[in-house]
Scaffold this active site. Sequence first.
Site, mmCIF file in Angstrom:
data_model
loop_
_atom_site.group_PDB
_atom_site.id
_atom_site.type_symbol
_atom_site.label_atom_id
_atom_site.label_comp_id
_atom_site.label_asym_id
_atom_site.label_seq_id
_atom_site.Cartn_x
_atom_site.Cartn_y
_atom_site.Cartn_z
ATOM 1 C CE LYS A 225 43.989 26.407 -17.587
ATOM 2 N NZ LYS A 225 45.515 25.997 -17.794
ATOM 3 N NE ARG A 260 44.930 19.636 -15.509
ATOM 4 C CZ ARG A 260 43.606 20.200 -14.624
ATOM 5 N NH1 ARG A 260 43.401 21.311 -14.523
ATOM 6 N NH2 ARG A 260 44.234 20.512 -12.534
HETATM 7 C C1 9MG Z 1 47.019 22.035 -13.626
HETATM 8 N N1 9MG Z 1 47.156 21.884 -14.442
HETATM 9 C C2 9MG Z 1 46.031 23.279 -14.411
HETATM 10 N N2 9MG Z 1 46.423 23.646 -15.678
HETATM 11 C C3 9MG Z 1 46.694 22.590 -16.585
HETATM 12 C C4 9MG Z 1 46.672 22.782 -17.939
HETATM 13 O O1 9MG Z 1 46.695 23.113 -19.094
HETATM 14 N N3 9MG Z 1 47.863 21.477 -18.108
HETATM 15 C C5 9MG Z 1 47.924 20.387 -17.697
HETATM 16 N N4 9MG Z 1 49.159 19.521 -17.828
HETATM 17 N N5 9MG Z 1 47.271 20.911 -16.035
HETATM 18 C C6 9MG Z 1 47.394 22.218 -15.735
#
Ligand code: 9MG
Length: 280
Positions: A225, A260
């Site tokens: 990010k 994630r």
């Molecule tokens: C779909 N998506 C993109 N960034 C995310 C994040 O930080 N958390 C979750 N749960 N989904 C995300």
Amino acid sequence: MFSIQSFIQEKIERERGMPVVMGILNVTPDSFSDGGLFVTSSAIENQVLSMLAGGVDIIDVGGESTRPGAEKVPLSEELERVIPVIEWITKRFNTVVSVDTYKTEVMREAVKNGANLINDVNALQSEGAVSVAVDANVSVCLMHKQGTFLTMQNAPSYQDVLVEVKRFLLERARCCEAQGVAKDKIILDPGFGFGKTFAHNEVLFQNLEVLTSLNYPVLVGVSRKKMIAEILNESSTLNRMAGSVAAAVLATLKGADIVRVHDVKETVDALKVTMRLRSS
Ligand code: 9MG
């Protein structure tokens, strides 16, 4: 029936404190980091196989990019993108699949086709979304965001970001529980980058323990990010891997239960070494 809390607990006990690793599978032509890479079926298959070989625990399938200003995808197209992929994965592999969507109809079809978890960046606030989760008895990830996808990064503003994010997440969890979602099926997520400046993300990350001590599993998604790019002064998303892995490790040490990520093997390896060598 699958419960995210038992899944996390079993993994922690089996693998010396290892968190759950959720791999990102964007079947979109325009996602911010890997947009367009996984739109043909062989590319999708290869990516799934590579994530499984790398040690992924959950594959998060998304058909619409949630990056600021991304184009909205019509419902029929999102269904066409994600449902065959979810069906394909769940029929062939013994892995947990989550669906990354805020659309009730996509959630309903995804759980019918084997998804065990709804990952909703809108925290199940769409009409009928909570009922889908209750009826299918699946787990849910409730994420915080401020504003709409189109405008959320224009001028995010908070009196106290930590207090407000915490309040929102607890309110959404209680609202879902009141409608029948079991507590052990709820994950909370501060939503890094969703209606937040770098300073907001920094405060949330530095104080993550405030959220990880709320008695719900916490998911952290910072992989590739902009906040990683800003620290590294690195514009290419593909050069953010080491920074993303470092953030995933730190999030885990601060109590996050699920990370994630795009780079599954690199993250799993870093976590294995960290968990094995840390003092307690
Ligand atoms: C779909 N998506 C993109 N960034 C995310 C994040 O930080 N958390 C979750 N749960 N989904 C995300």
